[in-house]
Every structure is written in C-alpha cells, then in structure tokens.
Scaffold this active site. Structure first.
Site, PDB file in Angstrom:
ATOM      1  N   ALA A  11       4.351 -54.586  94.863  1.00  0.00           N
ATOM      2  CA  ALA A  11       4.665 -53.677  93.753  1.00  0.00           C
ATOM      3  C   ALA A  11       6.118 -53.693  93.331  1.00  0.00           C
ATOM      4  O   ALA A  11       6.571 -52.780  92.642  1.00  0.00           O
ATOM      5  CB  ALA A  11       4.253 -52.251  94.133  1.00  0.00           C
ATOM      6  N   SER A 143      -9.249 -60.995  89.256  1.00  0.00           N
ATOM      7  CA  SER A 143      -8.833 -61.881  88.171  1.00  0.00           C
ATOM      8  C   SER A 143     -10.036 -62.397  87.408  1.00  0.00           C
ATOM      9  O   SER A 143     -11.143 -62.518  87.954  1.00  0.00           O
ATOM     10  CB  SER A 143      -8.051 -63.076  88.745  1.00  0.00           C
ATOM     11  OG  SER A 143      -7.772 -64.038  87.744  1.00  0.00           O
ATOM     12  N   TYR A 156      -7.644 -69.971  94.157  1.00  0.00           N
ATOM     13  CA  TYR A 156      -7.439 -68.614  93.629  1.00  0.00           C
ATOM     14  C   TYR A 156      -8.766 -67.997  93.186  1.00  0.00           C
ATOM     15  O   TYR A 156      -9.034 -66.816  93.446  1.00  0.00           O
ATOM     16  CB  TYR A 156      -6.461 -68.684  92.454  1.00  0.00           C
ATOM     17  CG  TYR A 156      -5.962 -67.356  91.946  1.00  0.00           C
ATOM     18  CD1 TYR A 156      -5.177 -66.526  92.747  1.00  0.00           C
ATOM     19  CD2 TYR A 156      -6.247 -66.928  90.648  1.00  0.00           C
ATOM     20  CE1 TYR A 156      -4.701 -65.305  92.268  1.00  0.00           C
ATOM     21  CE2 TYR A 156      -5.771 -65.721  90.163  1.00  0.00           C
ATOM     22  CZ  TYR A 156      -5.000 -64.909  90.985  1.00  0.00           C
ATOM     23  OH  TYR A 156      -4.536 -63.713  90.507  1.00  0.00           O
TER      24      TYR A 156
END
Length: 245
Positions: A11, A143, A156
């Site tokens: 973050a 994603s 990924y």
C-alpha cells in the site's frame, strides 16, 4: 472499545495507496499499511492517511514469506492489544511477463508466491479473530488476467485465477460468521504496472476509451469493505471500462 483497523498490503503506492486513503477518509478506519521495499513511499502515504484524521501504522514484510508475515503480525497484535483488524485487502502483487516457453522457474514461483501464497500468509493468521468477532471483510485484488487470461502473463494469470477460486471457496466456509470474501478485478489502471505499456493504443480496446484510475478501484473496494455490502460475498467484480465482462 476496540480500535478498528484495515490492513492493506502493498500500500505504499498505486492502487494499494489509493485504497488505504479511501478506507481512512470514507470509513474512518485506522490503517495498517504494509510495504516491502520503499519505506520513503510508505512514509509519504502514512502522512496523507493521517491527514484524514485517523492513525496509520507501517508494517514491513514480504507477503510471500510465511514465517516473516506471521511473526510481524503477532508482534503488532501484542503491542496493540486494543486493536482489531476488521478489513484485510490483499493488494500486493508482482508481474514478471514473458512468453510461457521462456519463463524462468524463479519468475514463475515469485509471481505465484506473491499473489497466492501472500493471500494465505496474510489472511489466515487474521481470520480467527474475525470469526470470533463475527464480522470481517476480506477483499482480494485480482486482475482481468485471472479471468480472461493474457498472453505473456501465464504466471500472473495463474496466480490471480487461483486467488479468484480461493475467494469463492473461502466465502462458502465463513459466511455464517458474517465475514465476507470478495475479489476486485481491475483492467487497465494507471499505475506502476501499466507504466511501460502504450496507453494510447490499448485504450482503443476499452469501450470507455480510457484507462481507469486507482481512485476508482478504491471506491469499489471501499464499498465492499462497508456495511452496505453485507449481502455480497464470493463475488468477483470487474472494473475494466467494459473491456471484459
């Protein structure tokens, strides 16, 4: 009264930073901000978050290192006995793109370990308290690649696809304890991960004809973290400008 926190991994910048800021500003959560490498960026994020009127504490660990994560979270809990982590946002992730034929084993494992093992390493130690308190929000940043697949991103896509499956399964296990588990699947978002791509060309593929902003992803995450989303669990919500549904 317990001091309520939201933990956001990865973050210090980008989407994770935007999420942490939004959880602080809109839901008044104190923030436990995880970073791995960039302390300077994490300190800058901390300053912005604290300007919203909440506290922000930094916690450094590599999400893929099981014992390191467990130890750091245990130490933090011991130092902060009055704190409770109600929201966990598993945002940390890395890419190492390349055609599958040429992917090196270390690039396969590092990508898988960061997203998938990172989800396990961070979430499991915090889950017992959520179940005991009969309240919690687990939000996994996945994603478009994990849903649709993307050439050059087999590692990924595999990592995020696995987290999507884990999201759905965990939601089935713990729903009765009022702990929800959801995933947010961004498409092309302006961030470090898209810094090297041709935005002018790729945005032509997007019906809304632009890349998304990190703040737009944060708005969605903030909703899922709120009590307004109490009847939503096991879902994967796309935020991609209509690119894929």
């Amino acid at each position: 009264m317990k001091k309520k926190y939201a933990l956001v991994t990865g973050a210090s910048r980008g989407i994770g930073k935007a999420i942490a800021l939004k959880l602080a500003a809109d839901l008044n959560y104190n923030i436990l901000l995880n970073y791995n490498f960039s302390e300077e960026a994490a300190l800058e994020a901390k300053q912005l978050i604290e300007a919203t009127g909440v506290s922000c504490e930094l916690i450094q660990f590599d999400v893929k290192e099981t014992e390191q994560v467990k130890t750091k979270l245990q130490i933090w809990a011991q130092i902060n006995p009055e704190a409770i982590i109600e929201v966990v946002v598993n945002n940390a992730g890395i890419t190492s793109d390349g055609l599958f034929l040429w992917v090196k084993p270390e690039d396969w494992h590092s990508v898988i370990n960061t997203s998938l093992n990172g989800f396990f390493n961070v979430t499991q130690p915090l889950l017992k308290n959520m179940l005991t308190n009969r309240y919690g929000r687990i939000i996994n940043i996945v994603s478009l690649s994990g849903l649709k697949g993307k050439a050059g991103q087999v590692n990924y896509s595999a990592a995020k696809g696995a987290v999507i499956a884990a999201t759905k399964a965990l939601a089935q296990e713990i729903g009765k304890r009022k702990v929800t588990v959801n995933a947010v699947a961004p498409g092309f978002i302006v961030s470090d991960m898209t810094a090297g791509v041709d935005e002018n060309e790729l945005k032509k593929l997007v019906p809304l004809n632009r890349f998304g902003e990190a703040e737009e992803v944060a708005e969605l995450v903030c909703f899922l973290a709120s009590k307004k989303a109490s009847y939503i669990t096991g879902e994967v919500i796309n935020i991609n400008g209509g690119l894929y549904s």
